[in-house]
Design a protein around this motif. Structure first.
Motif, short mmCIF file in Angstrom:
data_model
loop_
_atom_site.label_atom_id
_atom_site.label_comp_id
_atom_site.label_asym_id
_atom_site.label_seq_id
_atom_site.Cartn_x
_atom_site.Cartn_y
_atom_site.Cartn_z
N SER A 33 0.80 -1.22 0.00
CA SER A 33 0.00 0.00 0.00
C SER A 33 0.84 1.28 0.00
O SER A 33 0.27 2.37 0.01
CB SER A 33 -0.96 0.00 1.19
N ALA A 34 2.13 1.15 -0.04
CA ALA A 34 3.00 2.34 -0.06
C ALA A 34 2.88 3.06 -1.40
O ALA A 34 2.50 2.47 -2.42
CB ALA A 34 4.44 1.94 0.18
N GLU A 35 3.22 4.31 -1.41
CA GLU A 35 3.18 5.09 -2.65
C GLU A 35 4.44 4.89 -3.47
O GLU A 35 4.58 5.47 -4.54
CB GLU A 35 2.97 6.57 -2.33
N LYS A 36 5.32 4.05 -3.00
CA LYS A 36 6.58 3.78 -3.70
C LYS A 36 6.35 2.79 -4.84
O LYS A 36 5.56 1.85 -4.71
CB LYS A 36 7.58 3.20 -2.70
N ILE A 37 7.04 3.01 -5.95
CA ILE A 37 7.00 2.06 -7.06
C ILE A 37 8.10 1.03 -6.80
O ILE A 37 9.27 1.38 -6.68
CB ILE A 37 7.21 2.78 -8.40
N LEU A 38 7.72 -0.22 -6.67
CA LEU A 38 8.66 -1.26 -6.29
C LEU A 38 9.52 -1.73 -7.46
O LEU A 38 9.04 -1.79 -8.59
CB LEU A 38 7.92 -2.46 -5.70
N THR A 39 10.75 -2.09 -7.17
CA THR A 39 11.64 -2.67 -8.18
C THR A 39 11.29 -4.14 -8.36
O THR A 39 10.57 -4.72 -7.54
CB THR A 39 13.11 -2.55 -7.74
#
Length: 150
Positions: A33-39
């Protein structure tokens, strides 16, 4: 999770197992749910964490006097299946769009469905008609004729 107090109900060792299980789930949830785009590597790590979490969800308790599962294998619902087999793919698609998965949450739709169901079952007659009238009033007041801003 640190304030769950399950040790008071389940005993110290069993309570610690349950608390750790749900702390691990919270870690998975926070990652998704984080706003980070995952690698790609982070998505792979998340898949492994999720698989491990599900295995721990239904594993035998480590306590010798209790030879039962932490939770029943019936806990493997479609949501848990989607978490393991479909969320990683959704994360990869979102990564290709340069967007976090959080932007595609259906929480508001689920909430709307819940409110409609509550409203429907509170009605005594012509509930569908009354529900549609309420929806039209809300639509009119919020879209067509919004209140003036002060």
């Amino acid at each position: 999770a640190e304030y769950m107090g399950v040790e008071n109900i389940l005993g110290k060792e069993r309570g610690e197992e349950v608390k750790q299980l749900w702390k691990n789930f919270l870690d998975i949830y926070d990652t998704i749910s984080a706003e980070k785009i995952l690698t790609d590597q982070e998505i792979s790590n998340l898949s492994e964490k999720t698989k491990s979490w599900i295995e721990n969800l239904i594993k035998e308790s480590s306590l010798k006097e209790e030879s039962r599962e932490m939770y029943s294998s019936k806990c493997i619902t479609p949501y848990v299946h989607a978490l393991l087999y479909h969320v990683p793919e959704m994360l990869r698609v979102c990564r290709s769009l340069n967007l976090p998965l959080k932007y595609f949450s259906c929480e508001s739709i689920e909430k709307k469905n819940h409110l409609d169901c509550v409203s429907y079952f509170r009605k005594t007659k012509n509930s569908i008609l009354e529900l549609m009238q309420v929806e039209l009033r809300i639509f009119y007041l919020t879209i067509i004729n919004p209140p003036p801003h002060t």
